[in-house]
Scaffold this motif. Structure first.
Motif, short mmCIF file in Angstrom:
data_model
loop_
_atom_site.label_atom_id
_atom_site.label_comp_id
_atom_site.label_asym_id
_atom_site.label_seq_id
_atom_site.Cartn_x
_atom_site.Cartn_y
_atom_site.Cartn_z
N CYS A 353 1.15 4.38 -6.38
CA CYS A 353 1.02 3.39 -7.51
C CYS A 353 2.41 3.61 -8.49
CB CYS A 353 -0.25 3.53 -8.32
SG CYS A 353 -0.35 2.46 -9.85
N ASP A 354 2.75 2.17 -8.67
CA ASP A 354 3.96 2.23 -9.84
C ASP A 354 3.44 1.47 -10.95
OD1 ASP A 354 4.15 -0.18 -8.64
OD2 ASP A 354 6.17 0.29 -7.59
N ASN A 355 3.90 0.14 -10.96
CA ASN A 355 2.98 -0.60 -12.01
C ASN A 355 1.93 -1.20 -11.65
OD1 ASN A 355 4.32 -2.32 -10.49
ND2 ASN A 355 5.37 -3.60 -12.17
N GLU A 356 1.62 -1.35 -10.32
CA GLU A 356 0.17 -1.57 -9.57
C GLU A 356 -0.01 -0.78 -8.34
OE1 GLU A 356 1.14 -5.09 -6.68
OE2 GLU A 356 2.63 -5.53 -8.29
N ILE A 357 -1.11 -0.73 -7.79
CA ILE A 357 -1.32 -0.03 -6.52
C ILE A 357 -0.71 -0.69 -5.27
CG2 ILE A 357 -3.38 0.85 -5.14
CD1 ILE A 357 -5.18 1.01 -7.43
N ARG A 358 0.07 0.05 -4.71
CA ARG A 358 0.84 -0.33 -3.62
C ARG A 358 0.00 -0.07 -2.36
NH1 ARG A 358 4.35 -4.03 -5.55
NH2 ARG A 358 5.33 -2.88 -7.33
N ARG A 359 -0.76 0.92 -2.19
CA ARG A 359 -1.43 1.24 -0.95
C ARG A 359 -2.45 2.34 -1.37
NH1 ARG A 359 2.12 3.39 3.77
NH2 ARG A 359 2.63 5.15 2.46
N ALA A 360 -3.58 2.44 -0.70
CA ALA A 360 -4.63 3.67 -0.65
C ALA A 360 -5.21 3.69 0.68
CB ALA A 360 -5.77 2.98 -1.81
N TYR A 361 -5.29 4.98 1.13
CA TYR A 361 -5.72 5.42 2.28
C TYR A 361 -6.33 6.76 2.25
CZ TYR A 361 -1.32 7.92 2.64
OH TYR A 361 -0.18 8.81 2.33
N ILE A 369 -0.78 12.17 6.06
CA ILE A 369 0.03 11.86 5.00
C ILE A 369 1.00 10.96 5.32
CG2 ILE A 369 1.60 12.48 2.98
CD1 ILE A 369 -1.36 13.50 2.76
N LYS A 370 1.00 9.74 4.81
CA LYS A 370 2.01 8.79 5.36
C LYS A 370 3.50 8.87 4.35
CE LYS A 370 -1.39 5.48 6.61
NZ LYS A 370 -2.03 4.16 6.54
N ASP A 371 4.64 8.43 4.95
CA ASP A 371 5.82 8.38 4.16
C ASP A 371 5.52 7.26 2.77
OD1 ASP A 371 7.18 10.25 5.70
OD2 ASP A 371 8.06 8.85 6.98
#
Length: 469
Positions: A353-361, A369-371
């Motif tokens: 997340c930065d100013n919104e959630i970019r990815r959840a897994y 763990i992904k890059d």
């Protein structure tokens, strides 16, 4: 040939029986009335003279720390403790209690070990740590876990002492040596919950009218701690340090040096990973119904099903991808998270997340763990909490440099929160964090409150070495 010490012990044991018999007759003749056990002054003087001999023997040993520590404590006789000795904090001092009925059945070395046992509880801060988990675990599980920890370092234990080997045998467990109190209490409680409620698994209420204990009882061995003065952890730690400083007159064993070093260097605050370990011990999950055991509260109701603890922990690990946490730093932190939660039935969700959630897994191992996504927007904490509020999360660990909003737009609901600020971060911008805030930094493991088995401070191989408590 009997030594003078052995003769004196037997003499005092006979005197003890006389005192008890007198009390029993008095109580039988005045049923319903309350009487204190009358302990003659000359008996007290003779008994504590014998204790002085044990104290002198401890002070003459190579690890004379215990002798000097005992020398500073107050001493009292108490017939209603179910241990040879017990420790308590009363009136701004440590008090060691002796039950002559049990204590006088020991030989000199066993008496020494019983006293060392109590002092190890003190320097391990068990009086505080036991209180922190008393609402989650049974008294029996807590007592056995603490005694496993301290007894592992003692020789000349009495046959009935609670040890790792004894608990493994009696409860069909495979507990590892030199683990933490928190590790043992969790494992023991699970096994107690799985067992039928026989004599070893039941909770026994202390009989408040019982004035005399004649044998060891693991359920009641630390009951006296409930009478300790209500003092905060910081004050108790400072007081204990004064005792320790006055007791260090020579060499001390490596294990004891590690415990003392941890106590002095902790500043009353656990590093983030050890704090996470502590939090995991408080994460409750839904209990699973079972027909294989009776209901704890109503065992005679065969129509009611019992419960087993599921310990399903839903953990969210949020990563502020806009911040200053490096990939390597984060991967190392995740390794520690995985190591801490491995003994729990858990699911971990990584949230970027930065100013919104970019990815959840979901992740199960470090290989999952992904890059990180190469996006560097501004920072807002609120989206992660909106996400968590809509999921069945037990615990949220948020890695960030701390720079974001000063107020969350939603209030966290139903889960615990741990903020971990990166090494380059300063502080958390939120005025109300709703959880604990820790710094992400390398932990120097001389800390006997941890069980991080992959970190050592003595330079030796981990094989057959003792990790931190």
């Amino acid at each position: 040939m009997e030594t003078y010490f052995e003769k004196q012990t037997k003499y005092l044991y006979d005197k003890t029986n006389e005192i008890i018999n007198t009390y029993s007759i008095l109580k039988a003749n005045h049923a319903g009335e309350r009487f204190e056990i009358d302990i003659p002054r000359d008996f007290k003087e003779e008994f504590f003279h014998l204790v002085d001999k044990v104290n002198l023997s401890l002070m003459e040993e190579k690890d004379n720390f215990y002798g000097y520590f005992l020398f500073q404590t107050s001493r009292e006789i108490k017939f209603d403790i179910s241990n040879p000795t017990a420790i308590n904090f009363r009136g701004a001092k440590y008090v060691i209690y002796f039950n002559p009925i049990i204590f006088l059945n020991l030989n000199m070395k066993q008496m020494e070990s019983s006293i060392k046992h109590e002092i190890l509880h003190i320097v391990s801060m068990h009086l505080v740590r036991a209180k922190e988990v008393k609402d989650k675990y049974s008294k029996l599980a807590i007592n056995m876990a603490m005694d496993i920890v301290v007894n592992k370092y003692l020789n000349n234990l009495v046959p009935y002492a609670t040890t790792l080997e004894q608990v493994n045998l009696n409860y069909s467990l495979n507990l590892e040596p030199y683990e933490t109190f928190e590790y043992y209490v969790e494992k023991i409680q699970i096994e107690l919950d799985l067992q039928e409620e026989d004599e070893h698994g039941k909770e026994h209420d202390s009989n408040k009218n019982e004035d005399i204990e004649t044998q060891y009882s693991p359920e009641k061995t630390h009951d006296i701690w409930e009478d300790s003065n209500d003092i905060d952890e910081k004050m108790l730690k400072e007081f204990t340090e004064k005792f320790i400083n006055s007791s260090q007159k020579g060499e001390i064993p490596d294990y004891l040096e590690g415990i003392i070093s941890s106590l002095k260097n902790s500043r009353g605050e656990l590093p983030w990973n050890l704090y996470l370990k502590k939090l995991m011990g408080t994460v409750e999950s839904n209990k699973k119904k079972t027909i294989t055991r009776r209901n704890r509260r109503q065992p005679n109701r065969l129509d009611l099903r019992g419960e087993l603890r599921g310990h399903k922990a839903e953990i969210a690990v949020a990563l502020d991808i806009s911040g200053s946490i490096s990939d390597e730093e984060f991967k190392q932190a995740i390794k520690e998270v995985l190591n801490i939660v491995k003994n729990y039935n858990h699911e971990i969700t990584i949230i970027e997340c930065d100013n919104e959630i970019r990815r959840a897994y979901k992740v199960k191992s470090i290989n999952d763990i992904k890059d990180r996504i190469n996006i560097r927007g501004g920072t807002k904490f609120t989206p992660v909490f909106e996400y968590a509020n809509n999921k069945k999360i037990n615990l949220l660990v948020y890695f960030t440099d701390g720079k974001g909003e000063d107020k969350l737009q939603v209030i966290p609901r139903g889960y615990k929160i741990l903020w971990v600020i990166s090494g380059n971060g300063d502080k958390l911008s939120l005025k109300e964090p709703y959880g604990a805030i820790k710094k992400l930094s390398k932990v120097e493991i001389k800390d006997y409150t941890s069980d991080m088995s992959d970190i050592r401070n003595d330079g030796y191989s981990m094989n057959n070495q003792q990790p931190v408590l």
